[in-house]
Each structure stands twice: as C-alpha cells, then as structure tokens.
Design an enzyme around this catalytic site. Structure first.
Site, PDB file in Angstrom:
ATOM      1  CB  SER A   1      -0.913   0.012   1.225  1.00  0.00           C
ATOM      2  OG  SER A   1      -1.715  -1.149   1.247  1.00  0.00           O
TER       3      SER A   1
HETATM    4  N1  SAH Z   1      -0.607  -4.499   3.857  1.00  0.00           N
HETATM    5  C1  SAH Z   1      -0.085  -5.166   2.698  1.00  0.00           C
HETATM    6  C2  SAH Z   1      -1.147  -5.203   1.628  1.00  0.00           C
HETATM    7  C3  SAH Z   1      -0.957  -6.301   0.670  1.00  0.00           C
HETATM    8  S1  SAH Z   1      -2.220  -6.427  -0.552  1.00  0.00           S
HETATM    9  C4  SAH Z   1       1.136  -4.403   2.196  1.00  0.00           C
HETATM   10  O1  SAH Z   1       1.134  -3.176   2.297  1.00  0.00           O
HETATM   11  O2  SAH Z   1       2.080  -5.031   1.695  1.00  0.00           O
HETATM   12  C5  SAH Z   1      -3.389  -7.494   0.221  1.00  0.00           C
HETATM   13  C6  SAH Z   1      -2.918  -8.870   0.619  1.00  0.00           C
HETATM   14  O3  SAH Z   1      -4.053  -9.612   1.040  1.00  0.00           O
HETATM   15  C7  SAH Z   1      -2.270  -9.689  -0.486  1.00  0.00           C
HETATM   16  O4  SAH Z   1      -1.010 -10.102  -0.081  1.00  0.00           O
HETATM   17  C8  SAH Z   1      -3.211 -10.869  -0.677  1.00  0.00           C
HETATM   18  O5  SAH Z   1      -2.556 -12.069  -1.033  1.00  0.00           O
HETATM   19  C9  SAH Z   1      -3.863 -10.965   0.697  1.00  0.00           C
HETATM   20  N2  SAH Z   1      -5.136 -11.662   0.725  1.00  0.00           N
HETATM   21  C10 SAH Z   1      -6.128 -11.687  -0.210  1.00  0.00           C
HETATM   22  N3  SAH Z   1      -7.162 -12.437   0.221  1.00  0.00           N
HETATM   23  C11 SAH Z   1      -6.826 -12.908   1.448  1.00  0.00           C
HETATM   24  C12 SAH Z   1      -7.486 -13.746   2.405  1.00  0.00           C
HETATM   25  N4  SAH Z   1      -8.697 -14.232   2.223  1.00  0.00           N
HETATM   26  N5  SAH Z   1      -6.825 -14.014   3.547  1.00  0.00           N
HETATM   27  C13 SAH Z   1      -5.584 -13.513   3.785  1.00  0.00           C
HETATM   28  N6  SAH Z   1      -4.924 -12.725   2.928  1.00  0.00           N
HETATM   29  C14 SAH Z   1      -5.533 -12.420   1.767  1.00  0.00           C
END
Ligand code: SAH
Length: 227
Positions: A65
């Site tokens: 993000s």
């Molecule tokens: N806070 C993180 C955001 C990553 S994007 C950062 O800044 O790096 C969102 C993440 O949610 C991704 O890595 C994706 O794989 C994960 N995600 C998607 N669906 C999910 C689920 N049901 N349970 C856990 N993680 C999930």
C-alpha cells in the site's frame, strides 16, 4: 542503488511531505515510519521507488500500500503498546512490521504462502518477534485467538463481515477495512461496545480484493497498479 543513508533521507522526506503535510500527526506512527526500512519490503527492481507516493507491485498480483494509506489506517486504529492486533492481508509485511512496532502482539493472515514466508523473514530480520503469521483465508478471522483490541484488513471486502466484528474486543475494539466493489471502496472504521457496533466512513480507496469465503471469488481481477 541508493545507499542506506540515502534511503534514510528519502524516508524522512516521505514522512514530512506525504504524511505530516497531509495531516498525519500521531507521533508514534510518524516516528516508526521514519525508521522502518520500507525499501526492504519491495522487490529489488522497485527499491529505489519505495519512498514514493504510490503503491508498488510485490508479485503474485499484489501490492504494497501507498505510505499515506498505511499511516492513515494505522493512526485511525489508535494503537496502544498493550494491544493485540489481527491483520488480514500480510502482503509485503510492511504494515505488519509497523503494527509489531506499535502494539504488543500481532496475528497476521496471508493467503499466499510465498508472501507470508517472505514477510516473516523480513520482519524477523528487523528484530521483531511479537508476531504469528497464519497462511490461509483470513476473511474468517482467527476465532481461536479472539478477541482482538484492533483488526485491520488490507484487502477489499464486499460487505462488512460479521464474523470479524464478533472477534473485536467488547470494550472499545476498533476495526478498519475497505468495503465496496473490486474497483472502488470506502475505508470504514468500526467500533464495538458490548453488542453495539458503530461504523464510520473515512475516505474512498482502492485495494486489491480479499479472496475467500467472506471476500470475493478467486476469479476477480486485481486492480492494476497506477504509476
Ligand atoms: N498491507 C499489505 C497489503 C498487501 S495487498 C502491504 O502493504 O504489503 C493485500 C494482501 O491480502 C495480499 O497479499 C493478498 O494475497 C492478501 N489476501 C487476499 N485475500 C486474502 C485472504 N482471504 N486471507 C488472507 N490474505 C488475503
């Protein structure tokens, strides 16, 4: 490649221009983001862009993000050092490391095992050991470890999942999460007092979809990263 001193300068500038100037004022959040090496949480080819005002690709069609949104969500959670936190969507682990810095214990859930392992290694290398990363569908939360003082969801959900609301501490638990469709969401702050929940909309945002039982189906396309 910039040196670590140069990265330090870029980081200070990020805090001043992208965070403080836009109204982030929580000292603990600003201080933590001024020291946390964000460039270590992105792939090598993007490291020199790590302190810019945008999300970046981290592989597996996922993104880290934008710094401002990380700061905004963290500030709104009003974290205390004694809090236990559930994070859903570990991704790069950058937000996770920030939570480890500001709270007592962090349970983080990630669907993609490669991302979870990488994030765990990076956070461990920084010296934090107050976390558990769980690989699996975080849309159902972590009932075994509930209740949580704070919950943060960093991927979009189609509607407010009651299963997560019920895992919030009854005396002032707070949850922040993006709710909406795949293209656009609203960032919501949910507060719990006993069996009463109140929800406020904070701003419009764009997150990748949460894939899972209370999220979206796996054939939903992630929004493209904007440059
Ligand atoms: N806070 C993180 C955001 C990553 S994007 C950062 O800044 O790096 C969102 C993440 O949610 C991704 O890595 C994706 O794989 C994960 N995600 C998607 N669906 C999910 C689920 N049901 N349970 C856990 N993680 C999930």
């Amino acid at each position: 490649m910039p040196t670590s001193k140069e990265y330090g300068r870029l980081r200070k500038r990020m805090v001043a221009e992208q965070l403080r100037e836009r109204g982030i004022s929580d000292r603990r959040v600003l201080d933590a983001m001024a020291v946390l090496p964000r460039h270590q949480f992105v792939p090598k080819e993007f490291q020199k862009h790590a302190y810019e005002d945008r999300p970046l690709p981290i592989g597996e069609e996922q993104t880290i993000s934008q710094p401002y949104i990380v700061a905004f969500m963290t500030e709104r959670l009003r974290l205390k050092q004694h809090h236990s936190v559930l994070e859903i969507g570990t991704g790069s682990g950058y937000q996770t490391a920030l939570l480890c810095h500001l709270a007592q214990y962090v349970f983080s859930m990630e669907r993609v095992s490669r991302l979870a392992e990488q994030a765990g290694r990076r956070i461990g290398d920084l010296g934090y050991n107050n976390l558990d990363i769980h690989v699996g569908d975080g849309s159902q939360g972590l009932p075994d470890q509930a209740l949580f003082d704070r919950i943060i969801v960093t991927a979009a959900v189609p509607r407010l999942p009651s299963v997560l609301c019920s895992q919030l501490d009854e005396r002032g638990g707070l949850m922040i999460l993006p709710v909406g469709d795949e293209d656009l969401q609203e960032l919501k702050l949910v507060a719990r007092r006993g069996d009463r929940y109140t929800s406020r909309t904070l701003l419009r945002c764009r997150f990748v979809p949460l894939i899972g039982r209370y999220g979206f189906d796996s054939d939903v396309k992630s929004p493209p990263t904007i440059f």
